[in-house]
Design a protein around this motif. Structure first.
Motif, PDB file in Angstrom:
ATOM      1  N   PRO A 222      -1.736  20.276  60.781  1.00 35.48           N
ATOM      2  CA  PRO A 222      -0.479  19.550  60.557  1.00 35.48           C
ATOM      3  C   PRO A 222       0.237  19.816  59.240  1.00 35.48           C
ATOM      4  O   PRO A 222       1.456  19.659  59.157  1.00 35.48           O
ATOM      5  CB  PRO A 222      -0.906  18.080  60.645  1.00 35.48           C
ATOM      6  CG  PRO A 222      -2.367  18.073  60.387  1.00 35.48           C
ATOM      7  CD  PRO A 222      -2.886  19.366  60.907  1.00 35.48           C
ATOM      8  N   HIS A 223      -0.492  20.215  58.188  1.00 33.68           N
ATOM      9  CA  HIS A 223       0.146  20.382  56.886  1.00 33.68           C
ATOM     10  C   HIS A 223      -0.158  21.759  56.311  1.00 33.68           C
ATOM     11  O   HIS A 223      -1.304  22.208  56.344  1.00 33.68           O
ATOM     12  CB  HIS A 223      -0.356  19.317  55.899  1.00 33.68           C
ATOM     13  CG  HIS A 223      -0.187  17.916  56.371  1.00 33.68           C
ATOM     14  ND1 HIS A 223       1.039  17.291  56.478  1.00 33.68           N
ATOM     15  CD2 HIS A 223      -1.107  16.997  56.786  1.00 33.68           C
ATOM     16  CE1 HIS A 223       0.883  16.060  56.922  1.00 33.68           C
ATOM     17  NE2 HIS A 223      -0.403  15.857  57.121  1.00 33.68           N
ATOM     18  N   GLU A 224       0.877  22.417  55.784  1.00 29.56           N
ATOM     19  CA  GLU A 224       0.636  23.624  54.995  1.00 29.56           C
ATOM     20  C   GLU A 224       1.337  23.453  53.655  1.00 29.56           C
ATOM     21  O   GLU A 224       2.368  22.786  53.553  1.00 29.56           O
ATOM     22  CB  GLU A 224       1.114  24.887  55.703  1.00 29.56           C
ATOM     23  CG  GLU A 224       2.609  25.096  55.709  1.00 29.56           C
ATOM     24  CD  GLU A 224       3.301  24.517  56.942  1.00 29.56           C
ATOM     25  OE1 GLU A 224       4.539  24.645  57.029  1.00 29.56           O
ATOM     26  OE2 GLU A 224       2.610  23.952  57.809  1.00 29.56           O
ATOM     27  N   PHE A 225       0.726  24.031  52.612  1.00 27.16           N
ATOM     28  CA  PHE A 225       1.241  23.894  51.264  1.00 27.16           C
ATOM     29  C   PHE A 225       1.541  25.270  50.686  1.00 27.16           C
ATOM     30  O   PHE A 225       0.860  26.243  50.997  1.00 27.16           O
ATOM     31  CB  PHE A 225       0.220  23.176  50.371  1.00 27.16           C
ATOM     32  CG  PHE A 225       0.039  21.714  50.696  1.00 27.16           C
ATOM     33  CD1 PHE A 225       0.717  20.741  49.973  1.00 27.16           C
ATOM     34  CD2 PHE A 225      -0.810  21.319  51.728  1.00 27.16           C
ATOM     35  CE1 PHE A 225       0.548  19.394  50.268  1.00 27.16           C
ATOM     36  CE2 PHE A 225      -0.986  19.979  52.024  1.00 27.16           C
ATOM     37  CZ  PHE A 225      -0.302  19.011  51.293  1.00 27.16           C
TER      38      PHE A 225
ATOM     39  N   MET B  69      -1.793  21.278  47.279  1.00 27.27           N
ATOM     40  CA  MET B  69      -2.663  20.702  48.305  1.00 27.27           C
ATOM     41  C   MET B  69      -3.771  19.856  47.683  1.00 27.27           C
ATOM     42  O   MET B  69      -4.051  18.739  48.132  1.00 27.27           O
ATOM     43  CB  MET B  69      -3.277  21.809  49.177  1.00 27.27           C
ATOM     44  CG  MET B  69      -4.101  21.271  50.351  1.00 27.27           C
ATOM     45  SD  MET B  69      -4.759  22.593  51.418  1.00 27.27           S
ATOM     46  CE  MET B  69      -6.093  23.216  50.384  1.00 27.27           C
TER      47      MET B  69
ATOM     48  N   GLU C  72      -3.350  14.016  51.047  1.00 30.59           N
ATOM     49  CA  GLU C  72      -3.516  14.374  52.465  1.00 30.59           C
ATOM     50  C   GLU C  72      -4.943  14.795  52.794  1.00 30.59           C
ATOM     51  O   GLU C  72      -5.334  14.785  53.963  1.00 30.59           O
ATOM     52  CB  GLU C  72      -2.560  15.513  52.830  1.00 30.59           C
ATOM     53  CG  GLU C  72      -1.092  15.187  52.685  1.00 30.59           C
ATOM     54  CD  GLU C  72      -0.615  14.166  53.703  1.00 30.59           C
ATOM     55  OE1 GLU C  72      -1.323  13.949  54.713  1.00 30.59           O
ATOM     56  OE2 GLU C  72       0.465  13.586  53.479  1.00 30.59           O
TER      57      GLU C  72
ATOM     58  N   LYS D  24       1.623  29.167  56.526  1.00 31.09           N
ATOM     59  CA  LYS D  24       2.449  28.602  57.598  1.00 31.09           C
ATOM     60  C   LYS D  24       2.045  29.169  58.959  1.00 31.09           C
ATOM     61  O   LYS D  24       1.890  28.420  59.937  1.00 31.09           O
ATOM     62  CB  LYS D  24       3.926  28.902  57.322  1.00 31.09           C
ATOM     63  CG  LYS D  24       4.865  28.283  58.346  1.00 31.09           C
ATOM     64  CD  LYS D  24       6.323  28.507  57.952  1.00 31.09           C
ATOM     65  CE  LYS D  24       7.258  27.830  58.956  1.00 31.09           C
ATOM     66  NZ  LYS D  24       8.692  27.999  58.567  1.00 31.09           N
TER      67      LYS D  24
ATOM     68  N   SER E 205      -2.699  16.499  46.395  1.00 31.95           N
ATOM     69  CA  SER E 205      -2.114  15.569  47.366  1.00 31.95           C
ATOM     70  C   SER E 205      -3.141  14.557  47.865  1.00 31.95           C
ATOM     71  O   SER E 205      -4.353  14.731  47.694  1.00 31.95           O
ATOM     72  CB  SER E 205      -1.553  16.346  48.556  1.00 31.95           C
ATOM     73  OG  SER E 205      -2.608  16.734  49.433  1.00 31.95           O
TER      74      SER E 205
ATOM     75  N   ALA F 108      -1.383  27.748  59.964  1.00 31.36           N
ATOM     76  CA  ALA F 108      -1.260  26.348  60.393  1.00 31.36           C
ATOM     77  C   ALA F 108      -0.707  26.261  61.805  1.00 31.36           C
ATOM     78  O   ALA F 108      -1.179  25.465  62.634  1.00 31.36           O
ATOM     79  CB  ALA F 108      -0.377  25.587  59.418  1.00 31.36           C
TER      80      ALA F 108
ATOM     81  N   ALA G 173      -5.037  20.502  56.562  1.00 31.14           N
ATOM     82  CA  ALA G 173      -4.103  21.208  55.683  1.00 31.14           C
ATOM     83  C   ALA G 173      -4.634  22.588  55.336  1.00 31.14           C
ATOM     84  O   ALA G 173      -5.839  22.845  55.386  1.00 31.14           O
ATOM     85  CB  ALA G 173      -3.867  20.406  54.401  1.00 31.14           C
TER      86      ALA G 173
ATOM     87  N   GLY H 183      -9.004  20.309  53.682  1.00 32.21           N
ATOM     88  CA  GLY H 183      -7.992  21.324  53.443  1.00 32.21           C
ATOM     89  C   GLY H 183      -8.669  22.662  53.201  1.00 32.21           C
ATOM     90  O   GLY H 183      -9.780  22.717  52.674  1.00 32.21           O
TER      91      GLY H 183
END
Length: 338
Positions: A51-54, A60, A65, A42, A63, A45, A32, A7
């Motif tokens: 695939p993931h944004e926080f 993050m 992830e 966003k 998580s 990403a 992420a 991330g």
């Protein structure tokens, strides 16, 4: 080897460089991103196919992830993010500048306590040329005794964070002198410094940010280093001389190589360095190849994945020690400046 899920905290230019490096690296993928501005995360990403944004870095790092985090934020927030990440068992890759040696030590201690890897994101350390220089210095030029370095790039954009003295109080010192001090740590392997002197710094008249400076470090064993750095020379200078007792190694692209450093792209350039000895003229100097098709940023990400796979390894301890030594030298210079 299990793929390391990375991330990123931060959505700026250097974060994009790391994403591109990861695409070619072995054993790691970016999954992420988080930023202090959720809309920036966003957008980043979407642009990078992450695939993931926080909305927050806390979410993050809490998580499941991700396994590791790359911290590319202003200096003031790096330690807090890294300590939080270590507490949540995330391996740490943290970009400079750092606030102080005490701050780096705190991050290293947290990584050790939680069984995760810590590495600073200094690209040239991972260039195969750096390893070749270390391996051949003594036999080719004799015992290294001094370094001369200069690192300048033309950058006087006062809207950039480098000119914000609240977020980056050391300005060009933390941003650029880090590399000179890292070269000392890599190639001189010095003893305790006995004298650190500032030849003076220049501050920007509008922002008061440090934009140029010079200095000298002298060590108990007689080794020494002189260095110049800044944003206002009008060109990019990346000169490094390693002075042995018998000859000198010289590089003019030591921070980011001309071939494939992220700021440059000259596929015909052969990565290497020059050996100078006796009373030679320039045409008699020897150019020694250390060429590679792997950009140093890519090698860095592969090495980070290897450290994360074995955080108690000797290699991880070495990475931590290099970061601490580099920052300790930088702190000593900053104290001389003040």
């Amino acid at each position: 080897m299990t793929t390391l899920r990375l991330g990123i905290v931060g959505a700026g230019m250097i974060a994009g460089v790391i994403v591109e490096a990861v695409k070619r690296a072995v054993g790691v993928e970016v999954v992420a991103v988080a930023s202090r501005r959720p809309d920036s995360a966003k957008k980043f990403a979407q642009e990078q196919g992450i695939p993931h944004e926080f909305d927050t870095w806390q979410e993050m790092l809490s998580s499941d992830e991700i396994d590791a985090v790359y911290v590319a934020t202003p200096t003031s927030s790096k330690e807090e993010i890294a300590l939080f990440g270590a507490k949540h068992k995330k391996h740490l890759l943290v970009d400079k500048p750092f606030a102080s040696m005490a701050s780096v030590q705190a991050m290293v201690d947290a990584a050790k306590a939680n069984g995760v890897a810590f590495m600073d994101a200094t690209h040239f350390t991972h260039n195969p040329r750096t390893h070749q220089l270390r391996q051949t210095m003594t036999s080719e030029i004799g015992q290294p005794q001094a370094l001369r370095s200069s690192f300048f790039f033309p950058f006087m954009d006062r809207t950039n964070i480098r000119f914000d003295t609240e977020k980056e109080p050391t300005g060009a010192v933390g941003d650029m002198t880090w590399y000179s001090m890292r070269a000392v740590a890599e190639f001189l392997q010095p003893t305790t410094p006995v004298k650190v002197m500032s030849g003076g710094i220049i501050r920007d008249e509008e922002t008061n940010a440090v934009i140029r400076g010079t200095g000298v470090v002298m060590f108990e064993d007689g080794k020494s280093s002189t260095f110049d750095f800044g944003y206002n020379a009008g060109t990019c200078l990346m000169d490094l001389d390693i002075l042995g007792h018998d000859a000198v190694f010289s590089l003019n692209d030591w921070v980011l190589d001309w071939k494939q450093g992220f700021a440059f792209d000259d596929p015909d350039h052969v990565i290497g360095y020059t050996k100078r000895t006796e009373m030679q003229t320039p045409k008699q100097h020897t150019y020694i190849s250390a060429d590679s098709d792997t950009p140093q940023a890519v090698a860095m990400m592969t090495h980070f994945a290897e450290l994360a796979a074995n955080p108690s390894s000797e290699q991880n301890t070495k990475a931590q020690d290099l970061a601490i030594l580099t920052q300790s030298l930088l702190d000593a210079y900053w104290e001389a400046v003040k």
